[in-house]
Design a protein around this motif. Structure first.
Motif, PDB file in Angstrom:
ATOM      1  N   UNK A   1       9.779  -1.275  -2.452  1.00  0.00           N
ATOM      2  CA  UNK A   1       8.364  -1.620  -2.334  1.00  0.00           C
ATOM      3  C   UNK A   1       7.545  -0.480  -1.728  1.00  0.00           C
ATOM      4  N   UNK A   2       7.738   0.729  -2.272  1.00  0.00           N
ATOM      5  CA  UNK A   2       6.999   1.905  -1.815  1.00  0.00           C
ATOM      6  C   UNK A   2       6.622   2.758  -3.022  1.00  0.00           C
ATOM      7  N   UNK A   3       5.599   3.606  -2.880  1.00  0.00           N
ATOM      8  CA  UNK A   3       5.236   4.518  -3.970  1.00  0.00           C
ATOM      9  C   UNK A   3       6.276   5.610  -4.142  1.00  0.00           C
ATOM     10  N   UNK A   4       6.534   5.968  -5.390  1.00  0.00           N
ATOM     11  CA  UNK A   4       7.495   7.022  -5.713  1.00  0.00           C
ATOM     12  C   UNK A   4       6.863   7.933  -6.762  1.00  0.00           C
ATOM     13  N   UNK A   5       7.047   9.230  -6.606  1.00  0.00           N
ATOM     14  CA  UNK A   5       6.427  10.203  -7.504  1.00  0.00           C
ATOM     15  C   UNK A   5       7.380  10.629  -8.618  1.00  0.00           C
ATOM     16  N   UNK A   6       8.166   9.690  -9.092  1.00  0.00           N
ATOM     17  CA  UNK A   6       9.146   9.978 -10.130  1.00  0.00           C
ATOM     18  C   UNK A   6       9.532   8.670 -10.815  1.00  0.00           C
ATOM     19  N   UNK A   7      10.246   8.793 -11.925  1.00  0.00           N
ATOM     20  CA  UNK A   7      10.662   7.606 -12.669  1.00  0.00           C
ATOM     21  C   UNK A   7      11.828   6.886 -12.011  1.00  0.00           C
TER      22      UNK A   7
ATOM     23  N   UNK B   1      -0.111 -12.698  -2.231  1.00  0.00           N
ATOM     24  CA  UNK B   1      -0.534 -12.654  -0.834  1.00  0.00           C
ATOM     25  C   UNK B   1      -0.066 -11.375  -0.190  1.00  0.00           C
ATOM     26  N   UNK B   2      -0.800 -10.956   0.819  1.00  0.00           N
ATOM     27  CA  UNK B   2      -0.440  -9.725   1.519  1.00  0.00           C
ATOM     28  C   UNK B   2       0.941  -9.850   2.146  1.00  0.00           C
ATOM     29  N   UNK B   3       1.284 -11.038   2.651  1.00  0.00           N
ATOM     30  CA  UNK B   3       2.573 -11.216   3.321  1.00  0.00           C
ATOM     31  C   UNK B   3       3.735 -10.974   2.372  1.00  0.00           C
ATOM     32  N   UNK B   4       3.556 -11.318   1.094  1.00  0.00           N
ATOM     33  CA  UNK B   4       4.660 -11.199   0.146  1.00  0.00           C
ATOM     34  C   UNK B   4       4.940  -9.768  -0.259  1.00  0.00           C
ATOM     35  N   UNK B   5       4.032  -8.847   0.043  1.00  0.00           N
ATOM     36  CA  UNK B   5       4.287  -7.454  -0.298  1.00  0.00           C
ATOM     37  C   UNK B   5       4.496  -6.596   0.944  1.00  0.00           C
ATOM     38  N   UNK B   6       4.670  -7.225   2.081  1.00  0.00           N
ATOM     39  CA  UNK B   6       4.995  -6.483   3.286  1.00  0.00           C
ATOM     40  C   UNK B   6       6.412  -5.926   3.192  1.00  0.00           C
ATOM     41  N   UNK B   7       6.715  -4.809   3.866  1.00  0.00           N
ATOM     42  CA  UNK B   7       8.084  -4.314   3.892  1.00  0.00           C
ATOM     43  C   UNK B   7       9.025  -5.399   4.390  1.00  0.00           C
ATOM     44  N   UNK B   8      10.168  -5.527   3.732  1.00  0.00           N
ATOM     45  CA  UNK B   8      11.078  -6.622   4.047  1.00  0.00           C
ATOM     46  C   UNK B   8      11.755  -6.449   5.402  1.00  0.00           C
ATOM     47  N   UNK B   9      11.880  -5.179   5.853  1.00  0.00           N
ATOM     48  CA  UNK B   9      12.678  -4.944   7.050  1.00  0.00           C
ATOM     49  C   UNK B   9      11.907  -5.108   8.352  1.00  0.00           C
TER      50      UNK B   9
ATOM     51  N   UNK C   1       0.057  -2.687   8.878  1.00  0.00           N
ATOM     52  CA  UNK C   1       1.273  -1.926   8.627  1.00  0.00           C
ATOM     53  C   UNK C   1       1.681  -1.826   7.175  1.00  0.00           C
ATOM     54  N   UNK C   2       0.929  -2.445   6.277  1.00  0.00           N
ATOM     55  CA  UNK C   2       1.294  -2.411   4.862  1.00  0.00           C
ATOM     56  C   UNK C   2       1.010  -1.037   4.258  1.00  0.00           C
ATOM     57  N   UNK C   3       1.907  -0.580   3.399  1.00  0.00           N
ATOM     58  CA  UNK C   3       1.726   0.702   2.721  1.00  0.00           C
ATOM     59  C   UNK C   3       0.656   0.558   1.639  1.00  0.00           C
ATOM     60  N   UNK C   4      -0.316   1.459   1.665  1.00  0.00           N
ATOM     61  CA  UNK C   4      -1.368   1.472   0.644  1.00  0.00           C
ATOM     62  C   UNK C   4      -1.622   2.909   0.209  1.00  0.00           C
ATOM     63  N   UNK C   5      -1.958   3.069  -1.049  1.00  0.00           N
ATOM     64  CA  UNK C   5      -2.247   4.384  -1.623  1.00  0.00           C
ATOM     65  C   UNK C   5      -3.710   4.412  -2.050  1.00  0.00           C
TER      66      UNK C   5
ATOM     67  N   UNK D   1     -12.636   4.946  -4.120  1.00  0.00           N
ATOM     68  CA  UNK D   1     -11.182   4.992  -4.016  1.00  0.00           C
ATOM     69  C   UNK D   1     -10.571   3.725  -4.602  1.00  0.00           C
ATOM     70  N   UNK D   2      -9.620   3.898  -5.517  1.00  0.00           N
ATOM     71  CA  UNK D   2      -8.812   2.768  -5.958  1.00  0.00           C
ATOM     72  C   UNK D   2      -7.764   2.500  -4.889  1.00  0.00           C
ATOM     73  N   UNK D   3      -7.515   1.225  -4.603  1.00  0.00           N
ATOM     74  CA  UNK D   3      -6.570   0.823  -3.560  1.00  0.00           C
ATOM     75  C   UNK D   3      -5.322   0.266  -4.232  1.00  0.00           C
ATOM     76  N   UNK D   4      -4.178   0.901  -3.987  1.00  0.00           N
ATOM     77  CA  UNK D   4      -2.927   0.470  -4.615  1.00  0.00           C
ATOM     78  C   UNK D   4      -1.990  -0.079  -3.545  1.00  0.00           C
ATOM     79  N   UNK D   5      -1.571  -1.323  -3.712  1.00  0.00           N
ATOM     80  CA  UNK D   5      -0.592  -1.962  -2.827  1.00  0.00           C
ATOM     81  C   UNK D   5       0.407  -2.728  -3.694  1.00  0.00           C
ATOM     82  N   UNK D   6       1.661  -2.730  -3.295  1.00  0.00           N
ATOM     83  CA  UNK D   6       2.654  -3.511  -4.015  1.00  0.00           C
ATOM     84  C   UNK D   6       2.806  -3.127  -5.471  1.00  0.00           C
ATOM     85  N   UNK D   7       2.449  -1.898  -5.822  1.00  0.00           N
ATOM     86  CA  UNK D   7       2.646  -1.422  -7.185  1.00  0.00           C
ATOM     87  C   UNK D   7       1.519  -1.721  -8.145  1.00  0.00           C
TER      88      UNK D   7
END
Length: 521
Positions: A19-25, A219-227, A71-75, A86-92
């Protein structure tokens, strides 16, 4: 609407497992990633805590609730627009857009369906029995209107069951069912008061519409980091640690490719080596790569020097950062300053503009030329590693990776991070724990001359909070300049950023007319 421009490859993907952004396939965890479609040129970057705070403040002001969890990751992806957007990207996925609307002037949040469903959903009333009162800018439609609105139709007054009070015409609104499920978002064409008093008319022009899928994350909670949930105040690089590890192969590859390019370029040019450091993120990464390529631990040790040309309009934070970074790397440092050149020429030319940036020659090119000619002319010039990237502009996208400077005699430029996005740059900075300029954590998108007319109005509004005294002084000078030019309503000429143009583009002409700004014929 400004047309998107392709300046480089679109590289944003998302790992469904991490559940994080990746710069590759492929993620470092081995999982296949999902491609995320964003608007070109796609110079994506991390959304800093300051950015998240702004998004949530605007979300609360408009809709009564935060859109992004702590604490949620956003791009962020800067999209073409009349000012800053700015476009806001969360959870893919893109969950919305935040843009600075000049006519207000102020920030406006434009949620997409997934973003709106983080605020409004079938659990809203369970979580908050007073949701109808506490949430804002919603319009509830009758059951019979749902399929039409969800299919893309505008919202008509006869199909409205009830609305939140207080919203105005042209506000962003969310269209919900009686069960609080989101079926559309758009811009109100009537105020809440006008809707209540009308029997017919178009109430909302919808922008995004559709029925929620059964398995859709909403929901925001469902895309929070699991750990873990990351507490407020955590360092930005720590928030992004999981993303760094997911991009390990990408970071290492881009570093190795850049170092190889630098070493090959240096071997083919019999010139002294320099690295230009401006206090910005791109030149910081370039400096660190220069050390990796030619430092004592490189296996290819070669002398190089750090150069800095002070325009005389640098932020104090930038000057401090340059000194601190130079001390960290411990290399010979060559600098010069334009001093008071800007203010001396200002007396003659008045404020610079997008059409007439007279300050470029005296404040930027002349100091750089002075550094090169003073220190390297006898050696036949130098090769300078510069933090130029193709995603920044059309001109830089078309630029060669190695070039002979047309404006600075004796300098050959080389761009080791030409193909990096801002996300590559920031992940590298976080990974290597580099000492970056603190202004990036305060909402500044670019680090350079603080009063540059090419900056967005959003940037100038931000400076009123970060550097209030400097902005008060500058706005005072601009109002005086407006009076001297014979401009009617010079305060509005300054407030809405019209001073940045000698010849107003169509949008600014319309704005000037609306705000009562008239130019002397």
């Amino acid at each position: 609407m400004v047309k998107p421009v392709f300046l480089g490859k679109l590289v944003l993907h998302w790992c469904p497992e991490c559940n994080v952004p990746v710069l590759d396939e492929k993620c470092a965890c081995g999982c296949q990633t999902k491609f995320v479609t964003v608007t070109p040129p796609a110079d994506i970057r991390p959304a800093f805590p300051y950015d998240i705070k702004r998004i949530n403040e605007v979300s609360v002001r408009q809709f009564g609730k935060k859109m992004i969890a702590d604490g949620e990751i956003a791009v962020y992806n800067k999209a073409p627009y009349d000012d800053r957007m700015e476009e806001i990207i969360c959870g893919g996925e893109i969950i919305g857009t935040i843009r600075f609307e000049i006519d207000k002037p102020g920030w406006v949040l434009l949620p997409r369906l997934s973003g709106a469903r983080r605020i409004f959903n079938k659990n809203s009333k369970t979580e908050d029995p007073d949701a109808e009162t506490n949430l804002k800018n919603w319009i509830m439609v009758h059951e019979k209107a749902i399929p039409f609105v969800a299919d893309g139709s505008s919202v008509l007054v006869p199909g409205i069951l009830k609305t939140a009070p207080g919203f105005e015409k042209e506000d962003e609104v969310v269209i919900i069912t009686p069960d609080f499920e989101v079926i559309a978002v758009g811009r109100a064409k009537m105020s809440a008061e006008e809707i209540a008093a009308s029997e017919r008319g178009k109430a909302v022009k919808t922008r995004w519409t559709g029925i929620e899928e059964e398995n859709e994350i909403n929901t925001a909670a469902s895309v929070m980091p699991a750990d873990k949930t990351i507490p407020e105040g955590t360092a930005t690089r720590d928030i992004w640690q999981k993303t760094i590890e997911a991009n390990r192969r990408v970071i290492d590859k881009f570093e190795a490719d850049s170092i190889r390019f630098m070493q090959n370029a240096a071997n083919n040019m019999n010139r002294k080596l320099t690295c230009s450091y401006s206090g910005g993120k791109d030149s910081l990464v370039t400096l660190h790569l220069t050390e990796k390529a030619f430092g004592k631990d490189s296996g290819n040790e070669r002398e190089y020097e750090i150069i800095f040309a002070d325009t005389g309009l640098e932020f104090q934070e930038t000057i401090d950062n340059v000194k601190e970074v130079v001390e960290i790397y411990g290399k010979p440092f060559k600098e010069t300053s334009a001093g008071n050149a800007f203010w001396e020429e200002y007396k003659i030319n008045g404020p610079p503009s997008v059409d007439n940036r007279w300050c470029t020659q005296s404040c930027k090119l002349m100091p750089i030329t002075t550094v090169i000619e003073t220190n390297y002319a006898e050696d036949g010039g130098c090769m300078t590693f510069i933090g130029q990237r193709q995603y920044e502009s059309k001109a830089r996208a078309k630029s060669q990776r190695i070039w002979k400077s047309p404006s600075v005699r004796g300098q050959i430029g080389a761009a080791p991070i030409q193909e990096w996005t801002a996300m590559h740059v920031w992940l590298y900075i976080f990974d290597k724990n580099l000492h970056y300029n603190p202004l990036y954590e305060k909402g500044l998108d670019r680090i350079g001359c603080w009063l540059c007319p090419a900056a967005s109005l959003a940037d100038f509004e931000n400076l009123k909070h970060t550097h209030p005294e400097a902005m008060k002084m500058w706005e005072g000078k601009l109002v005086e300049a407006g009076v001297e030019k014979g401009i009617e309503n010079p305060e509005a000429w300054v407030k809405f950023g019209l001073w940045r143009y000698d010849k107003l583009p169509p949008l600014m002409q319309k704005l000037a007319a609306e705000k009562g700004v008239k130019y002397k014929k």
